[in-house]
Design an enzyme around this catalytic site. Sequence first.
Site, mmCIF file in Angstrom:
data_model
loop_
_atom_site.group_PDB
_atom_site.id
_atom_site.type_symbol
_atom_site.label_atom_id
_atom_site.label_comp_id
_atom_site.label_asym_id
_atom_site.label_seq_id
_atom_site.Cartn_x
_atom_site.Cartn_y
_atom_site.Cartn_z
ATOM 1 N N GLY A 8 1.800 -7.778 -5.542
ATOM 2 C CA GLY A 8 2.434 -7.313 -4.312
ATOM 3 C C GLY A 8 3.004 -8.488 -3.551
ATOM 4 O O GLY A 8 2.261 -9.385 -3.127
ATOM 5 N N LYS A 178 -12.256 -3.343 11.803
ATOM 6 C CA LYS A 178 -10.799 -3.520 11.756
ATOM 7 C C LYS A 178 -10.114 -2.151 11.803
ATOM 8 O O LYS A 178 -9.056 -1.989 12.424
ATOM 9 C CB LYS A 178 -10.405 -4.291 10.491
ATOM 10 C CG LYS A 178 -8.909 -4.475 10.280
ATOM 11 C CD LYS A 178 -8.309 -5.486 11.254
ATOM 12 C CE LYS A 178 -6.797 -5.563 11.305
ATOM 13 N NZ LYS A 178 -6.040 -5.720 10.125
ATOM 14 N N ASN A 182 -6.999 -0.727 14.192
ATOM 15 C CA ASN A 182 -5.786 -0.082 13.691
ATOM 16 C C ASN A 182 -5.667 1.377 14.176
ATOM 17 O O ASN A 182 -4.564 1.835 14.482
ATOM 18 C CB ASN A 182 -5.752 -0.113 12.154
ATOM 19 C CG ASN A 182 -5.485 -1.511 11.621
ATOM 20 O OD1 ASN A 182 -6.252 -2.040 10.839
ATOM 21 N ND2 ASN A 182 -4.413 -2.130 12.056
ATOM 22 N N SER A 248 2.440 -2.892 12.879
ATOM 23 C CA SER A 248 3.052 -2.575 11.583
ATOM 24 C C SER A 248 3.513 -1.116 11.549
ATOM 25 O O SER A 248 4.540 -0.794 10.944
ATOM 26 C CB SER A 248 2.055 -2.853 10.460
ATOM 27 O OG SER A 248 0.852 -2.167 10.700
HETATM 28 O O1 PAF Z 1 -1.169 -3.321 11.734
HETATM 29 C C1 PAF Z 1 -1.004 -4.168 12.639
HETATM 30 O O2 PAF Z 1 0.042 -4.269 13.248
HETATM 31 C C2 PAF Z 1 -2.130 -5.141 12.927
HETATM 32 O O3 PAF Z 1 -3.175 -4.876 12.007
HETATM 33 C C3 PAF Z 1 -2.666 -5.089 14.355
HETATM 34 C C4 PAF Z 1 -4.002 -5.782 14.382
HETATM 35 C C5 PAF Z 1 -2.812 -3.669 14.863
HETATM 36 C C6 PAF Z 1 -1.825 -5.914 15.289
HETATM 37 O O4 PAF Z 1 -0.506 -5.505 15.385
#
Ligand code: PAF
Length: 302
Positions: A8, A178, A182, A248
């Site tokens: 990837g 984590k 998210n 993201s």
């Molecule tokens: O997916 C994302 O953008 C990141 O994991 C986070 C921690 C939410 C920061 O933008």
Amino acid sequence: MPKVVILGAGAIGQLLYWQLQPLTPQLLGRRPTPPRISYQHLNGHIEHQAPRYLQLTQGIDADTDLLIVSVKAHQVTDALLPLLPELPSHCAILLLHNGMGPHLDVAAHTGTRPLLLGTTSQGALRQKLWFVRHTGHGITHIGQYTGVPLSQTIRHSLLRTLPDCHWQQDILTALWQKLAVNCAINPLTALHQCPNGALAAAEFQQQIIGIISELQQVAAAEGQHVKQNELLARINQVINLTANNQSSMLQDCRHHRQTEINAINGYVVVRAAAHGLTAPLNHDLVQRILALSPSSEQFLGH
Ligand code: PAF
């Protein structure tokens, strides 16, 4: 020195390739071999290289010791499972993506080989297809999920070579923590089309508490006891540290790409159902993000 292959070549895959240079890693991808790839360090310095690159159709080297899978969560099983028969039996696998879920499918196929899971908060942005920029420091946690214990050589090589990389005895706890970040930041920034920092406003805090309190109940049913006040503090810390960033999921929605919603809030909903629980706030976020996503994207929990 272990032989490392990175499957990837997205932003994180390319970032790891550059950071793991002392181990002379190889990139493995679908696209034809690029003549040159480029990397911008945090200090602005730019490097170029004719990459060590293998196209997927060329197969994988028989002396591979570690395969790092850095495709998106929804691509993991399709990308990885066809490669398993080609991988030497000792080869360890590290899954590194946003969200959770693929490890359950993958572990059913990896037998005794070490299956590692990881999470990173390093920032990387692809400026062009083959030009990645390191945009922020971050911590990487890696730990073992199944299989025979990982060789010390591989473990030490990773911890020594990747910046701020730590071994986590209970990697699932780190992944749930984590996931909470998210679950709160990604859908809310995508729905409100705002940078991460906007979520510090009081109006979002109650919503974030609701999302993580559902997650906390599901995590507890899975044997992971994460504390709500600690999750909230961690989320607010990320909101402040990445205040100017576009999450993201916001970027995926803006570019009409498939999002990672199934592996984020969708995972909470699916695991809730597996324990006879419900997670209505997370479910609602899944539906609202899917309404913004390409028509091919569906909730995998149905
Ligand atoms: O997916 C994302 O953008 C990141 O994991 C986070 C921690 C939410 C920061 O933008």
